[in-house]
Scaffold this active site. Structure first.
Site, short mmCIF file in Angstrom:
data_model
loop_
_atom_site.label_atom_id
_atom_site.label_comp_id
_atom_site.label_asym_id
_atom_site.label_seq_id
_atom_site.Cartn_x
_atom_site.Cartn_y
_atom_site.Cartn_z
N ASN A 1 2.26 -10.08 -0.86
CA ASN A 1 3.14 -10.23 -1.47
C ASN A 1 4.17 -11.89 -1.11
O ASN A 1 5.60 -12.10 -1.57
CB ASN A 1 4.58 -9.78 -2.01
CG ASN A 1 5.25 -9.49 -3.85
OD1 ASN A 1 4.55 -9.75 -4.25
ND2 ASN A 1 6.35 -9.05 -3.36
N ARG A 2 3.56 -11.71 0.29
CA ARG A 2 4.23 -13.48 0.83
C ARG A 2 2.63 -14.50 0.76
O ARG A 2 3.18 -15.09 1.57
CB ARG A 2 4.25 -12.46 2.35
CG ARG A 2 5.61 -12.02 2.44
CD ARG A 2 6.89 -12.45 2.70
NE ARG A 2 8.25 -11.59 2.57
CZ ARG A 2 8.31 -10.91 1.62
NH1 ARG A 2 8.17 -9.98 0.42
NH2 ARG A 2 9.21 -9.75 2.27
N HIS B 1 7.00 -1.70 -7.84
CA HIS B 1 6.97 -1.86 -6.43
C HIS B 1 8.48 -0.87 -5.75
O HIS B 1 8.47 0.36 -6.59
CB HIS B 1 7.62 -2.80 -5.13
CG HIS B 1 7.00 -4.72 -5.74
ND1 HIS B 1 5.86 -4.81 -4.21
CD2 HIS B 1 7.31 -5.41 -6.50
CE1 HIS B 1 5.76 -5.88 -4.64
NE2 HIS B 1 6.62 -5.92 -6.04
N ALA C 1 0.68 -1.25 0.47
CA ALA C 1 0.13 -0.80 0.22
C ALA C 1 0.62 1.13 0.41
O ALA C 1 0.09 2.16 -0.60
CB ALA C 1 -0.48 0.06 1.19
N ARG D 1 1.38 -1.22 4.63
CA ARG D 1 1.98 -2.00 4.21
C ARG D 1 1.00 -3.47 3.15
O ARG D 1 1.18 -3.73 1.94
CB ARG D 1 3.54 -2.52 4.68
CG ARG D 1 4.19 -3.69 3.04
CD ARG D 1 5.37 -4.68 4.56
NE ARG D 1 5.57 -5.90 3.39
CZ ARG D 1 7.03 -5.69 2.74
NH1 ARG D 1 7.43 -4.49 2.71
NH2 ARG D 1 7.13 -6.81 2.17
N GLU E 1 11.94 -1.98 -8.54
CA GLU E 1 11.66 -1.82 -7.32
C GLU E 1 12.19 -0.49 -7.47
O GLU E 1 13.11 0.08 -7.90
CB GLU E 1 13.18 -1.48 -6.57
CG GLU E 1 12.22 -3.38 -5.80
CD GLU E 1 11.67 -3.69 -4.25
OE1 GLU E 1 10.96 -2.15 -4.27
OE2 GLU E 1 11.03 -4.25 -4.36
N TYR F 1 18.15 -10.66 -1.04
CA TYR F 1 18.44 -12.07 -0.63
C TYR F 1 17.18 -13.68 -0.49
O TYR F 1 16.27 -13.69 -1.58
CB TYR F 1 18.52 -11.32 0.91
CG TYR F 1 17.25 -10.50 1.40
CD1 TYR F 1 15.73 -11.03 1.06
CD2 TYR F 1 17.56 -9.24 1.66
CE1 TYR F 1 14.82 -9.35 1.06
CE2 TYR F 1 16.66 -8.02 1.78
CZ TYR F 1 15.06 -8.71 1.14
OH TYR F 1 14.56 -7.56 1.19
#
Lengths: 308, 99
Positions: free
Chosen positions: A143-144, A196, A69, A126, A270, A248
């Site tokens: 996103n998870r 993002h 968000a 978020r 990003e 990562y």
């Protein structure tokens, strides 16, 4: 494309949806608006189908913005992309080729409830806004919440955490709606792009392991050219590469899910910046950020149209 | 003021732990103070050399900054006052519409 609509300011969800409705009425030759479902709080999940209408088979590109968000530059870019497409369709041969040969499915605000909440209550929200029966905390990290290495490294099982993965994959209606759409259209969707902020990176799979994707050379080449095209505008450097080694190793994201489900080019951008403003990228930087990102997206799309 | 001025006095700081011990200390304080992590997305990713941006509420800044100084963890202030940065970054039109 919409008289009086300012693409260099951030807009509320209502303004963005009004804008979409307006385009749907005034540009019916190139735009069709439809809903793929409802959010947790009952808001429509609108998508724009952009491209010259054709009875012939056309491949497609999916673009979503605003999974998280507080990353407002994402939805700003999605709007910018549509604006540029409509404005330059006749004058830019590359854009004309893109819209003639492909459809673009654009979801300007993926996490509509979260975006509205960040606009009205908590600027740094978020997650989604779903409720949890056992805890007072709300929301899931959209996103998870995908069914690919779900809730692994970097995701949390605790509902109060910002990276809460949800009670199960695709628990969030927003994620479920997009996943269903992509599953239904996966045969002709050839690229998945998710926007993002912030970090200035162009990432591709995998996030959840160090292995190289089967079509690495094509995807790496597309990323390399895209980042160079982006840099050619204002000299801004973007890092690029597999998410696992560029950032990562983490649990699977929407990009990983799209790739696993057969979409050969899956990227996560990003956008600006690298921390000076962070999520508070000033409106004065919307134009340069979106202008350079357009170059990258056009580059990836043109790469897609050639055989690799 | 936007958001009822709730972000007045909040800061965003950047830390780059130089050792795994510093990274561990940051993880511990993050769990205690529940600060808003801007990057990376999860505290579990923080290790030696990780660029870590943290949004500290005004009422937690004293405790956190004291801890960092005590632990000799260097930090840089990225945003001195989040409310001011927020309002400065929005046009008058946007602010007017939102009010």
């Amino acid at each position: 494309s919409v008289p009086g609509y300012n693409y260099e300011v951030y807009h509320s969800l209502e303004e963005i949806q009004d804008w979409m409705q307006h385009l749907n009425k005034t540009h019916s030759d190139l735009i069709q608006m439809f809903s793929i479902g409802k959010s947790y709080e009952g808001r429509s999940l609108f998508v724009l189908k952009l491209g010259r209408r054709s009875r012939a088979y056309k491949r497609a590109v999916w673009i979503d913005c605003g999974i998280h968000a507080r990353e407002w530059i994402g939805p700003a870019f999605c709007q910018w992309f549509v604006k540029e497409a409509l404005l330059t369709y006749r004058s830019d041969p590359a854009m004309r080729k893109m819209l003639n040969h492909l459809y673009f499915y654009i979801m300007p605000v993926f996490n509509v409830d979260g975006y509205h909440f960040s606009w009205t209550n908590d600027r740094f929200w978020r997650k989604t806004r779903s409720r949890n029966s056992r805890f007072r905390c709300r929301g899931v990290d959209a996103n998870r919440n995908w069914k690919v290495k779900w809730c692994d490294e970097g995701a949390s099982m605790h509902p109060c955490d910002d990276t809460y993965c949800g009670p199960f994959p695709e628990s969030e209606p927003e994620v479920k709606a997009v996943a269903n759409f992509l599953r239904k259209h996966k045969k002709h969707i050839r690229a998945y792009l998710s926007f993002h902020a912030y970090a200035q990176m162009l990432l591709y799979p995998y996030s959840y392991k160090y292995a190289t994707i089967p079509n690495f050379s094509c995807v790496e080449s597309a990323a390399y050219k895209a980042v160079n095209a982006l840099r050619s505008v204002y000299g801004v450097q973007y890092r690029y590469g597999p998410a696992s080694s560029t950032l990562y190793v983490s649990s699977g994201s929407s990009m990983d899910w799209a790739y696993k489900n057969g979409i050969p080019y899956a990227f996560a951008f990003e956008l600006r910046d690298t921390g000076h403003f962070g999520f508070l990228l000033p409106e004065t930087l919307i134009k340069p950020t979106c202008t350079e990102t357009m170059m990258a997206v056009k580059n990836i799309t043109m790469h897609l149209l050639k055989k690799c | 003021h936007l958001y009822n001025n709730r972000y007045a006095g909040d800061q965003v700081i950047r830390l780059i732990p130089k050792t795994e011990e510093e990274a561990y200390a940051l993880k511990k304080i993050h769990h205690q103070l529940k600060v808003d992590l801007w990057q990376p997305s999860s505290i579990s990713y923080v290790s030696e050399g990780t660029v870590t941006d943290v949004h500290i509420p005004q009422n937690a800044s004293q405790a956190l900054l004291a801890f960092l100084q005590q632990a000799n963890i260097q930090y840089k202030v990225l945003i001195e006052d989040l409310q001011k940065a927020l309002e400065k970054g929005s046009s008058l039109q946007t602010q007017r519409n939102r009010r």
